[in-house]
Design an enzyme around this catalytic site. Structure first.
Site, mmCIF file in Angstrom:
data_model
loop_
_atom_site.group_PDB
_atom_site.id
_atom_site.type_symbol
_atom_site.label_atom_id
_atom_site.label_comp_id
_atom_site.label_asym_id
_atom_site.label_seq_id
_atom_site.Cartn_x
_atom_site.Cartn_y
_atom_site.Cartn_z
ATOM 1 N N ALA A 2 0.839 -1.211 0.000
ATOM 2 C CA ALA A 2 0.000 0.000 0.000
ATOM 3 C C ALA A 2 0.867 1.252 0.000
ATOM 4 O O ALA A 2 1.818 1.353 0.776
ATOM 5 C CB ALA A 2 -0.902 -0.001 1.222
ATOM 6 N N LYS A 9 -6.852 9.885 12.992
ATOM 7 C CA LYS A 9 -7.971 10.834 12.926
ATOM 8 C C LYS A 9 -9.301 10.114 12.755
ATOM 9 O O LYS A 9 -10.330 10.555 13.272
ATOM 10 C CB LYS A 9 -7.758 11.840 11.783
ATOM 11 N N GLY A 63 0.818 10.255 22.469
ATOM 12 C CA GLY A 63 0.289 9.901 23.789
ATOM 13 C C GLY A 63 -1.074 10.525 24.046
ATOM 14 O O GLY A 63 -2.015 9.835 24.437
ATOM 15 N N GLU A 79 -3.194 11.937 21.838
ATOM 16 C CA GLU A 79 -4.236 11.569 20.856
ATOM 17 C C GLU A 79 -4.778 10.164 21.158
ATOM 18 O O GLU A 79 -5.991 9.941 21.152
ATOM 19 C CB GLU A 79 -3.693 11.645 19.428
ATOM 20 N N VAL A 125 9.809 6.669 33.520
ATOM 21 C CA VAL A 125 9.625 5.228 33.337
ATOM 22 C C VAL A 125 10.987 4.545 33.314
ATOM 23 O O VAL A 125 11.919 5.028 32.689
ATOM 24 C CB VAL A 125 8.847 4.955 32.039
ATOM 25 N N HIS A 170 2.805 17.484 6.807
ATOM 26 C CA HIS A 170 2.815 18.658 5.927
ATOM 27 C C HIS A 170 4.221 19.196 5.734
ATOM 28 O O HIS A 170 4.527 19.783 4.694
ATOM 29 C CB HIS A 170 1.843 19.744 6.416
ATOM 30 N N HIS A 198 -20.011 36.260 11.995
ATOM 31 C CA HIS A 198 -20.577 36.035 13.324
ATOM 32 C C HIS A 198 -21.782 35.110 13.226
ATOM 33 O O HIS A 198 -22.611 35.291 12.341
ATOM 34 C CB HIS A 198 -21.040 37.359 13.937
#
Ligand code: FAD
Ligand code: NAD
Length: 468
Positions: free
Chosen positions: A38, A52, A187, A189, A239, A323, A446
């Site tokens: 892919a 997302k 983390g 997200e 950690v 991007h 507005h």
């Protein structure tokens, strides 16, 4: 089979495919080589897009669970189909991969599947599988091989209990609990995705703030909002190890008082950054060199030490963002063509797709203080925005930093609804060196969320807000 090209791009992520398309538009005979079946690289297959898709699904669920009643919407019984959530994510990936295949065809780019390795500076070997390989030569090569998840000493990623974002985006069942090492972008997200559907989430972060590289006020606000979403946050915690117990994982850490502690959860997600990926590229057969962090060294034209080999995206220095990679892909194709493109690295926006979203461009307050640059601040809370009240989106704020004498905008930082889209106006304003006054003297529809930024510009200019 055609084996001689003007430009060969290695890696089909946002850097690689954008470069190949631009090269082809400029008239070059172009080939793109991708290891996997892919196209799309990390971003399309195991990064931006699937993350997302899951963030959107879980946000809808969370809104239904927490806000519908107040909106006047009664649902019989809300339930979650986790398998469908993952299935939809896979379909979104497939749609994007299909889009890329279409673009490669449309732009007459030759795509080869296989692992590319330099034989010398003009020739690569493409290994299709264990038994099949072939050689390709080109005048120019562009390395766009991206990055892989990194880890820390004491933590071995086994992809079963101790996992990376790749596995966390494709779990078979909804887990009961997850401990996340690292409160950076991945983390927070992934914490959002899982906490919204009722998973017990703990974030262990080494720094004293979430998303620590962004303006500190953003991380502070995000922590407040995450706490309301029942996410447990351990800051200034270090950690030390993670262990797979079979059906759970145990993470051992030093707390903020340096006391040893441990936590056990169904999964341990390691989100401590990513490392550039150059394995197997045969760079030793070229003059290309790596820096101390394993990134390919390039000059300002993104050319490596080998004059016909360029490198872009996550595999070189700079923010690991899709991007940024894309900009660099276009930049290199145009540079090879003899054009003089430009990338303003200071104005690459950073976005975190939690809800509310977090978005930033330009200097943070901490950077301005460190550089002894004077600034003034304009900050407007979404709780005072009519649009936000109507939408029940009152969390967060828009913050503008401007230079005191002329009002030139130095930074725009937003945590709030649709911050990811709002930040674009900050990028435009800063690119054209406009002032906070320029920004508030234009008309804002507005009611919109963008009015929060207008008010922030009004405040930073010293004129004062209209609506607060
Ligand atoms: P990649 O996308 O990593 O692509 C490199 C490609 O090269 C891969 O397909 C790889 O298989 C191929 N390759 C490697 N070696 C070889 C070889 N020898 N031969 C042939 N092919 C090879 N960024 C954003 O801007 N916004 C986001 O919302 C966002 N979300 C993210 C979420 C997650 C969970 C993760 C992990 C990352 C996210 N990112 C996001 C970061 C983004 O995915 C990367 O910055 C971006 O993909 C980098 O693009 P690239 O072209 O440099 O490399
Ligand atoms: P990151 O650099 O954003 O965050 C890593 C975090 O781990 C940091 O906050 C760091 O302080 C912490 N950490 C390091 N060592 C630790 C330890 N021993 N204990 C506890 N915490 C520790 O990296 P990431 O979140 O893994 O993301 C990787 C890359 O992917 C980033 O460069 C990011 O730009 C990109 N990405 C972008 C997006 C987006 O644009 N929305 C989303 C996901 C990923």
């Amino acid at each position: 089979m055609e084996t001689t090209f003007d430009i060969v791009v290695i890696g089909s992520g946002p850097g690689g495919y954008a470069c190949a398309i631009r090269a082809s538009q400029l008239g070059y005979k172009t080939a793109l080589i991708e290891k996997y079946a892919a196209l799309g690289g990390t971003c399309t297959n195991v990064g931006c897009i699937p993350a997302k898709a899951l963030l959107d699904s879980t946000e809808h669920y969370h809104t239904a669970a927490t806000k519908f009643k107040t909106f006047g919407i009664e649902t019989e019984k809300l339930s979650l189909d986790f398998k469908q959530l993952i299935k939809r994510k896979t379909e979104v990936i497939e749609q994007n991969v299909a889009g890329l295949n279409y673009l490669m065809n449309k732009n007459k780019i030759t795509v080869f599947q296989g692992i590319a390795s330099f034989l010398n500076s003009k020739e690569i070997l493409v290994k299709k599988n264990e038994t099949e390989d072939f050689k390709i030569s080109a005048s120019y090569f562009v390395i766009a091989t991206g990055s892989k998840p990194a880890t820390i000493p004491g933590v071995t990623i086994d992809k079963t209990r101790i996992i990376t974002s790749t596995e966390a985006l494709s779990l078979a069942e909804k887990p009961k609990s997850m401990v996340i090492i690292g409160g950076g972008v991945i983390g927070v997200e992934m914490a959002s995705v899982y906490a919204r559907i009722g998973v017990e989430v703990t974030i262990i972060e080494y720094a004293d703030s979430l998303i620590p590289t962004m303006d500190k006020e953003l991380g502070k606000e995000l922590k407040k909002l995450f706490t309301k979403q029942n996410i447990k946050i351990l800051l200034s915690h270090k950690v030390q190890s993670a262990q797979n117990n079979g059906t759970t994982a145990t993470v051992k850490y030093l707390d903020s008082s340096n006391q040893p502690q441990e936590i056990t959860a169904e999964f341990c997600l390691v989100a401590v950054g990513r490392r550039p990926y150059t394995e197997g590229l045969g760079l030793e057969n070229t003059a290309v060199v790596l820096d101390a962090k394993g990134r390919i060294t390039t000059n300002e034209q993104l050319c490596t030490n080998q004059s016909n080999i360029y490198a872009i995206g996550d595999v070189i220095a700079g923010p690991m963002l899709a991007h940024k990679a894309e900009e660099e892909g276009v930049f290199v194709a145009e540079t090879i063509h003899g054009q003089k493109p430009h990338i303003n690295y200071r104005l690459i926006p950073g976005v975190v797709y939690t809800w509310p979203e977090v978005a930033s461009v330009g200097y943070t307050e901490e950077e301005l203080k460190e550089k002894n640059i004077e600034y003034r601040v304009g900050k407007f809370p979404f709780s005072a925005s009519a649009r936000a009240r109507a939408a029940m989106e009152k969390d967060g704020f828009a913050k503008v930093l401007s230079e005191p004498k002329y009002g030139e905008i130095l930074g725009v930082h937003v945590i709030g609804p649709r911050a990811a889209d709002l930040v674009a106006q900050g990028v435009i304003g800063m690119e054209y060196e406009v002032t906070d006054e320029d920004m508030f003297r234009i008309s804002y529809a507005h009611p919109t969320y963008s009015e929060a930024l207008k008010e922030a510009y009004l405040i930073s200019s010293g004129q004062g807000a209209i609506n607060i």
